[in-house]
Design a protein around this motif. Structure first.
Motif, PDB file in Angstrom:
ATOM      1  N   ARG A   1       0.818  -1.225   0.000  1.00 31.73           N
ATOM      2  CA  ARG A   1       0.000   0.000   0.000  1.00 31.73           C
ATOM      3  C   ARG A   1       0.846   1.268   0.000  1.00 31.73           C
ATOM      4  O   ARG A   1       0.442   2.296   0.565  1.00 31.73           O
ATOM      5  CB  ARG A   1      -1.003   0.012   1.155  1.00 31.73           C
ATOM      6  CG  ARG A   1      -1.953  -1.174   1.198  1.00 31.73           C
ATOM      7  CD  ARG A   1      -2.991  -1.178   0.079  1.00 31.73           C
ATOM      8  NE  ARG A   1      -3.974  -0.150   0.293  1.00 31.73           N
ATOM      9  CZ  ARG A   1      -4.296   0.755  -0.636  1.00 31.73           C
ATOM     10  NH1 ARG A   1      -3.698   0.746  -1.822  1.00 31.73           N
ATOM     11  NH2 ARG A   1      -5.212   1.647  -0.394  1.00 31.73           N
ATOM     12  N   GLY A   2       2.032   1.175  -0.633  1.00 31.47           N
ATOM     13  CA  GLY A   2       2.867   2.359  -0.757  1.00 31.47           C
ATOM     14  C   GLY A   2       2.095   3.503  -1.399  1.00 31.47           C
ATOM     15  O   GLY A   2       1.211   3.291  -2.221  1.00 31.47           O
ATOM     16  N   HIS A   3       2.425   4.722  -1.011  1.00 26.73           N
ATOM     17  CA  HIS A   3       1.777   5.944  -1.511  1.00 26.73           C
ATOM     18  C   HIS A   3       0.326   6.059  -1.046  1.00 26.73           C
ATOM     19  O   HIS A   3      -0.395   6.924  -1.526  1.00 26.73           O
ATOM     20  CB  HIS A   3       1.827   6.050  -3.050  1.00 26.73           C
ATOM     21  CG  HIS A   3       3.199   6.319  -3.585  1.00 26.73           C
ATOM     22  ND1 HIS A   3       3.417   6.954  -4.786  1.00 26.73           N
ATOM     23  CD2 HIS A   3       4.422   6.034  -3.080  1.00 26.73           C
ATOM     24  CE1 HIS A   3       4.724   7.040  -5.004  1.00 26.73           C
ATOM     25  NE2 HIS A   3       5.342   6.480  -3.984  1.00 26.73           N
ATOM     26  N   SER A   4      -0.098   5.192  -0.143  1.00 26.24           N
ATOM     27  CA  SER A   4      -1.435   5.369   0.433  1.00 26.24           C
ATOM     28  C   SER A   4      -1.278   5.567   1.933  1.00 26.24           C
ATOM     29  O   SER A   4      -0.237   5.243   2.515  1.00 26.24           O
ATOM     30  CB  SER A   4      -2.333   4.173   0.140  1.00 26.24           C
ATOM     31  OG  SER A   4      -2.178   3.178   1.145  1.00 26.24           O
ATOM     32  N   LEU A   5      -2.315   6.071   2.560  1.00 22.57           N
ATOM     33  CA  LEU A   5      -2.245   6.314   4.008  1.00 22.57           C
ATOM     34  C   LEU A   5      -2.203   5.011   4.796  1.00 22.57           C
ATOM     35  O   LEU A   5      -1.891   5.010   5.980  1.00 22.57           O
ATOM     36  CB  LEU A   5      -3.423   7.177   4.458  1.00 22.57           C
ATOM     37  CG  LEU A   5      -3.446   8.601   3.870  1.00 22.57           C
ATOM     38  CD1 LEU A   5      -4.754   9.305   4.223  1.00 22.57           C
ATOM     39  CD2 LEU A   5      -2.265   9.418   4.383  1.00 22.57           C
TER      40      LEU A   5
END
Lengths: 400, 400
Positions: free
Chosen positions: A366-370
């Motif tokens: 889930r990189g680039h997500s919160l």
């Protein structure tokens, strides 16, 4: 130096032992570094902190360079080239994002924890392990926490290192350690073009001036058309409508709205094709809006500003760095795939300098997500770290 | 009571005489009140000052109501209904705006001087003139300086008066005195609904997660569909996509983007129809995006938050208030047009209570801009004031 030779050496056994023994410290470093916000163009505090960590690890010539990269040299035997091992300081998350790390078992959750903060801590673990194992490399190794890898940073940290920094003419190989994944060995640099498209028009009162052309509707049409572009899956080619802004007030037809768009491809020819299609879409959407509503107070226009331009490039499959890295990863049980991505390695690749991106170990998602997370379960984490360091040592060589 | 009867009465002649005689005081009141800042949601100091002015004018039951309206009653003969005469305290200008009045000849320059501060002073001049002329009206008249007319204030002062205030069941007619213009008699209330539509999704890396649903594309589709809604030209009905925001970074599929939308109509039924269509469009666009790309990491959702709600309504052309107001304005030489607008009168109109907006007299321009001005040249100023008071007296009646 072959991967097999390294892995059979006493030094290697000591390295693994140390990576295991101080793994808790590495995890603590990950947490501490993650909790220092590092939004694009706001890496200063994290860079300053990392600089002191590099200094505390006994490197030489520890300094912040002209663009904000924190770096220090681990001198080798003096008879090898200079090798760079880098991880990036910046995250994609804007200032104000909560970056507190939440821990559940061996999982750490926080924006930026895997991309790329874990790697910064892993570089420090490498230095400690090399020192504890008494390893003197043939090459000098420059450890770098670099700025500007993400987004509008446009690789400015590593671009500076290779085009303006004091080591620029000495670097013979480049590793960027970026995100946990160990299986995707990045040997190709995905090129990207990033645009800010600004739509302008006369604006006016939402009720009184109703019927005038609106830049909002031209933008909507352009983004919807972009969403429908058929791009090849191979060579992988992608687009994203990413950040929006503009508008006067809720009761006004806006006179200006804008959107930032990211276009990428593994293949330069596909990137050019996508870019041309995108620019045509902008013009078509503006024309459609100018025919859909009144231009009596002025027509819609669009300005496409190039805000990011990452060169494509690649490192040859038969180069030492790719062969050694592949062997090192496979020897540690990873099913290596050679892939293309857009990373700090784009810069040396585009300059013909051998470069790869390797992983920092462990797992994550889930990189680039919160919801970004990593799993620091020790055996898997250390296996990845050991694989990466083996690749680096194979390229750097161990002095007798 | 007919306009002709009023204008032939000795009381009317005395009223005009007094409006002329203390016109300088009215101008001084305009200046004093203009120089008390009253940004949206910051009307307190101006309301407190106006309350004391109402008290000094001998009204009964002078009070600040629960929402901040300053008001007081001028009792009539006790056999007529309650009539409200209001002007709004708030301006559109944010806190910190310089509100010093600059005078050039008969012109006064200052933000808010015409919209609507002149009217507050005119209400006080009306009370003095009625008292000096010994006029006892048939109806009670409630004089109100109200809060929240502008923008996001969303008519909250007059909404409170009609739905929660202690007079709410007694009000039979409503005049709002708003801005200098005398010719546009507002008999229709343009209704508006304002929404912030926030589109959310899983987000992710623009390249690595390409293929996931994007809130940006759902928003684009929704706004394009909105642009294509066929609205009637009469009753005039409008929409605007006004302010945009959101997005994580240029190289991320956003997890959240938003747009503010303004919907308006002269006719309640058309406003409801447009609102329902808009909400349906949001859902359809979300569904379309959820079918166009992968929802494996989560689906797109949309939240529509109502950020403004002004009811539509109108006052019948053959109602007493419209007939009397039209006659009073024409008898004073004004070329009356019946128009629709968005004013405090929207609230009573939407409740079926006869209401109009009349002007405060004189001339002015550049409302809602920092260059706002009015001209207080006495003869024209008094002519407008006399016309307005004649309309009010025709509705209120003069007791024998």
């Amino acid at each position: 130096m072959s991967v097999a030779e390294i892995m059979q050496s006493p030094a290697y056994r000591k390295i693994v032992e140390v990576l295991e023994a101080d793994h808790d410290r590495t995890v603590a470093d990950i947490v501490a570094l993650t909790e220092i916000p590092a939004p694009p163009f706001g890496e200063g505090p994290k860079g300053a902190h990392y600089l002191e960590m590099l200094r505390a690890h006994g490197l030489e010539d520890v300094e912040l360079d002209g663009i904000g990269n924190a770096m220090g040299l681990r001198r080798g035997a003096g008879n090898g080239p200079l090798i760079v091992v880098a991880a990036h300081l910046d995250t994609v998350f804007p200032a104000g994002t909560v970056v507190t790390v939440r821990r559940e078992g061996t999982k750490l959750f926080a924006p930026g924890v895997g991309d790329d903060t874990r790697s910064l801590a892993v570089l420090l673990a490498y230095i400690r392990a090399l020192d504890a194992a008494g390893v003197r490399t043939s090459s000098d190794i420059l450890f770098v926490g670099d700025v500007g890898e993400e987004g509008l940073g446009d690789l400015r940290g590593i671009r500076h290192l290779f085009t303006e920094g004091k080591y620029k003419d000495r670097i013979k190989a480049f590793f960027t350690v970026d995100s946990p994944d160990m299986e995707g060995l990045v040997v190709g640099g995905v090129g990207s073009k990033r645009y800010r498209a600004t739509f302008r028009g006369p604006g006016g009162h939402s009720y009184g001036a109703f019927g005038l052309v609106s830049p909002a509707f031209a933008m909507a049409q352009a983004m919807l058309e972009l969403s429908r572009v058929a791009v090849p899956g191979k060579p992988k080619t992608t687009f994203s409508a990413s950040v929006f802004g503009g508008g006067t007030s809720v009761n006004s037809i806006p006179n200006e709205v804008w959107v930032e768009v990211d276009l990428r491809s593994e293949a330069p020819v596909e990137l050019v094709r996508l870019e041309q299609r995108f620019l045509a879409i902008l013009d078509q959407a503006v024309q459609a809006e100018n025919h859909a509503r009144s231009t009596e107070q002025g027509a819609i226009t669009v300005e496409a500003t190039l805000i990011g331009d990452r060169p494509a490039g690649s490192t040859a499959a038969d180069s030492d760095i790719v062969k050694h890295s592949t062997a090192a990863l496979e020897a540690h049980g990873f099913a290596v795939r050679h892939v293309a991505s857009s990373t700090d390695a784009n810069i040396p690749m585009s300059l013909g300098i051998p470069a790869v991106k390797i992983g920092s170990g462990g797992t994550g998602g889930r990189g680039h997500s919160l919801d970004e997370w990593i799993d620091v379960e020790q055996s898997n984490s250390v296996r990845g770290m050991a694989a990466g360091l083996t690749a680096i040592l194979a390229v750097a060589g161990i002095a007798p």
